[in-house]
Scaffold this motif. Structure first.
Motif, PDB file in Angstrom:
ATOM      1  N   GLY A   1      10.516 -18.616 -28.939  1.00 15.58           N
ATOM      2  CA  GLY A   1      11.627 -17.917 -29.594  1.00 15.58           C
ATOM      3  C   GLY A   1      11.332 -17.620 -31.055  1.00 15.58           C
ATOM      4  O   GLY A   1      11.537 -16.506 -31.531  1.00 15.58           O
TER       5      GLY A   1
ATOM      6  N   GLY B   1      22.280 -16.064 -20.794  1.00 18.83           N
ATOM      7  CA  GLY B   1      20.975 -16.691 -21.008  1.00 18.83           C
ATOM      8  C   GLY B   1      20.371 -17.384 -19.808  1.00 18.83           C
ATOM      9  O   GLY B   1      19.207 -17.143 -19.458  1.00 18.83           O
TER      10      GLY B   1
ATOM     11  N   MET C   1      15.420 -16.838 -24.963  1.00 20.45           N
ATOM     12  CA  MET C   1      15.935 -17.210 -26.291  1.00 20.45           C
ATOM     13  C   MET C   1      15.609 -16.153 -27.352  1.00 20.45           C
ATOM     14  O   MET C   1      16.224 -16.131 -28.411  1.00 20.45           O
ATOM     15  CB  MET C   1      15.298 -18.529 -26.753  1.00 20.45           C
ATOM     16  CG  MET C   1      15.601 -19.703 -25.867  1.00 20.45           C
ATOM     17  SD  MET C   1      17.015 -20.581 -26.484  1.00 20.45           S
ATOM     18  CE  MET C   1      17.339 -21.716 -25.157  1.00 20.45           C
TER      19      MET C   1
ATOM     20  N   SER D   1      19.201 -24.702 -30.248  1.00 22.00           N
ATOM     21  CA  SER D   1      18.453 -24.091 -29.142  1.00 22.00           C
ATOM     22  C   SER D   1      17.637 -25.124 -28.380  1.00 22.00           C
ATOM     23  O   SER D   1      17.420 -24.988 -27.180  1.00 22.00           O
ATOM     24  CB  SER D   1      17.485 -23.029 -29.657  1.00 22.00           C
ATOM     25  OG  SER D   1      18.197 -21.973 -30.194  1.00 22.00           O
TER      26      SER D   1
END
Lengths: 298, 306
Positions: free
Chosen positions: A110, A144, A170, A224
């Motif tokens: 990410g 997601g 992500m 995250s």
């Protein structure tokens, strides 16, 4: 000519100094935030388990021992054994390694792709921004977890593909976050000054813009990592993530489902482990958000 | 209003095109022959050849994409390699179950989350506030499928109150809805709290208080009404997240919805079905976002979409 050079230099030292003071202020705030401290403590225990697994548990966590299958917690096996007689404690300790590896790998993907793309999209604007944002829209058209699921369907199961799939899912969030922050920073006087003095774009982005968007990136990364662990556990549970006999918490829960009727401990402990790992990142993320927020009093 | 509605409807077209592009390239990224992949392992060479001509795999990519779009518009998503039934038929049979589950869950989540957020905001930094904050943190950090398993162990295996899985009576709906609601209630409570806190510090709230209005009236009529926009946004977003959570919840409780269908299809490498289910999820998510935008205009008359 000389004047400009000196001015730019002064400007740089100012920015650096500002960052140092605001950094130490944030650190002081973070230390006073009890929730963040608890999160940090959990995180240390979690990382300790991940690195110290071979010291804390002797033996192979994946080696079956069918004579001892589905034992409830006892002195020899603190958390009992699973359907193949493997120690659940051992598998959870080694599972910490796997989940930490996944969390780091996922945010790595990410960060490495999302941050540069977000910086470019926000800084240059115009057509570049338009194209990047429409591309991001396409990925954001799926929740997601579903995006990760769809990517796994293409790439196939396994540890590496789990990391890549969740990592890609992500990226759009990083792009949006960084772009949004850059849009405000871009208009600041010091960026304009740097541009007026002929500083190169890539230098402005790295030296002036990136340091000012680091705070939201740090907060987002902490949160995250928690999400990555949850997603990976979800994929493992569905049987399309990390495959057995690798001790992955989600797949442990997946195989425990068949035996939970008589031996509920098999399905209980891996879930507790996932919960605490995710909680630690969430607590720390929330704490960091408060610490970086100049308006918060704590 | 009609103008806005039309504009907003038109704006989802690029998103839908994006989804279709993603789906189109999904199959092309797979190693091997897409016709073989779509037909499945057991297909005869004639079937594969038929699919190849149907898909026009010998044509240039842009013609293939146009043909793919045409089939999409006609809702022709091919046949499942696993059951040999048309994909649309299989999806159609399960879609109502997933929608029912998601609606129950979001209703439960709002019924708990919004009041909890309001109570926390009215008494900030009190024990109630800390309790709500702690509960939301626990909710956000807990794997939804594990909560489902724990509820199953407690309510169906130990206490024998509720059926462990499947579909049929309203009793079958309780555990899956609560499990799925737990997934999103925390986000709704958090957003309600912060949105209400902001509104409660506004001047017009102080004015209302100094006029001697009842506190309950101020909270509901003055504050909540103005705090609703961010709450609706988060409810809309979370409704989308619910679709992701539904995949896990449906698997835990053997609920015959789209979520389980997608997992079964991935495990069986049934690509036509995977494509179809992902398309449906994308469509649902886009429609929910559209609905949220429309609700804004009703809730907040200040929003004029010109």
């Amino acid at each position: 000519m000389n004047d400009t050079a000196i001015n730019t230099k002064d400007n740089n030292t100012d920015t650096t100094q500002d960052l140092v003071t605001s950094g130490s202020r944030s650190w002081a705030k973070l230390k006073r935030n009890k929730a963040a401290l608890v999160g940090g403590l959990f995180l240390l225990i979690y990382i300790g388990c991940a690195f110290g697994a071979p010291l804390l548990f002797k033996g192979n966590p994946s080696a079956p021992d069918l004579f001892n299958s589905l034992r409830p917690p006892c002195a020899e096996h603190w958390l009992g054994t699973d359907e193949l007689g493997r120690s659940i404690l051992g598998r959870i300790l080694y599972g910490a390694r796997i989940s930490l590896m996944i969390a780091v790998g996922v945010v790595g993907v990410g960060l490495l792709i999302g941050v540069p793309v977000g910086l470019i999209s926000g800084y240059y604007g115009g057509k570049t921004d338009f194209v990047i944002q429409r591309f991001t829209d396409m990925f954001l058209a799926f929740p997601g977890f579903l995006l990760a699921l769809a990517l796994v369907a293409i790439l196939g199961v396994g540890l590496k593909n789990t990391v890549i799939s969740i990592g890609i899912s992500m990226i759009p969030l990083y792009v949006r976050l960084v772009r949004g922050c850059v849009l405000t920073v871009r208009e600041e006087v010091y960026v304009e000054a740097a541009r007026a003095s002929g500083t190169k774009d890539h230098y402005i982005i790295i030296r002036h813009i990136l340091p000012n968007v680091l705070a939201p990136i740090t907060v987002h990364t902490s949160l995250s990592m928690g999400t990555a662990i949850l997603f990976a556990a979800g994929l493992g549970f569905l049987g399309i993530g990390v495959q057995p006999p690798t001790p992955e918490w989600g797949s442990m829960l997946g195989s425990a489902r068949a035996y939970m009727m008589g031996t509920p401990h098999v399905a209980t402990f891996p879930g507790v482990a996932i919960f605490f790992a995710v909680l630690s990142f969430n607590l720390l993320g929330d704490g960091l958000r408060d610490a970086f927020d100049p308006r918060s009093k704590i | 209003m009609i103008n806005f509605l039309l504009k907003r409807l038109l704006s989802i077209i690029p998103v839908l095109l994006g989804i279709s592009l993603l789906l189109f390239f999904m199959l092309r990224m797979l190693p091997g022959d897409p016709a073989q992949v779509l037909a499945g392992q057991m297909a005869s060479p004639e079937d594969i050849e038929m699919i190849r001509t149907q898909l026009g795999l010998d044509q240039p990519v842009y013609i293939q994409y146009a043909a793919f779009l045409k089939r999409l518009v006609h809702l022709d998503l091919g046949r499942s390699a696993r059951t040999q039934n048309p994909v649309t038929q299989e999806i159609w049979a399960r879609l109502p179950n997933t929608i029912l589950l998601a609606l129950c869950a979001i209703t439960l989540a709002c019924a708990f989350g919004i009041p909890a957020g309001i109570i926390a905001a009215v008494r900030p930094y009190s024990w109630v506030d800390y309790l709500v904050t702690l509960a939301s943190l626990i909710g956000i950090s807990m794997p939804v499928f594990w909560l489902g398993i724990m509820m199953m162990i407690l309510f169906s295996m130990t206490l024998n109150w509720l059926p462990a899985g499947g579909i049929g009576t309203w009793k079958h709906l309780i555990m899956p809805s609560f499990t799925l609601a737990a997934f999103v209630v925390a986000f709704i409570a958090r957003m309600t709290r912060s949105s209400m806190l902001e509104v409660l510090s506004q001047d017009y709230v102080t004015t209302a208080r100094s006029k001697g209005l009842q506190e309950n009236l101020i909270i509901v009529k003055h504050a909540l009404k103005n705090a609703l926009i961010p709450i609706i946004t988060v409810v809309g977003l979370q409704f989308g997240m619910l679709l992701g959570g539904a995949v896990l919840t449906e698997t835990v409780f053997a609920w015959p919805g789209i979520g389980r269908l997608i997992v079964d299809s991935i495990l069986a490498r049934d690509y036509a079905m995977i494509q179809g289910t992902i398309l449906i999820f994308g469509l649902l998510y886009t429609l929910i976002n559209l609905l949220v935008d429309l609700i804004y205009a009703f809730v907040d008359p200040r929003i004029r979409y010109e």
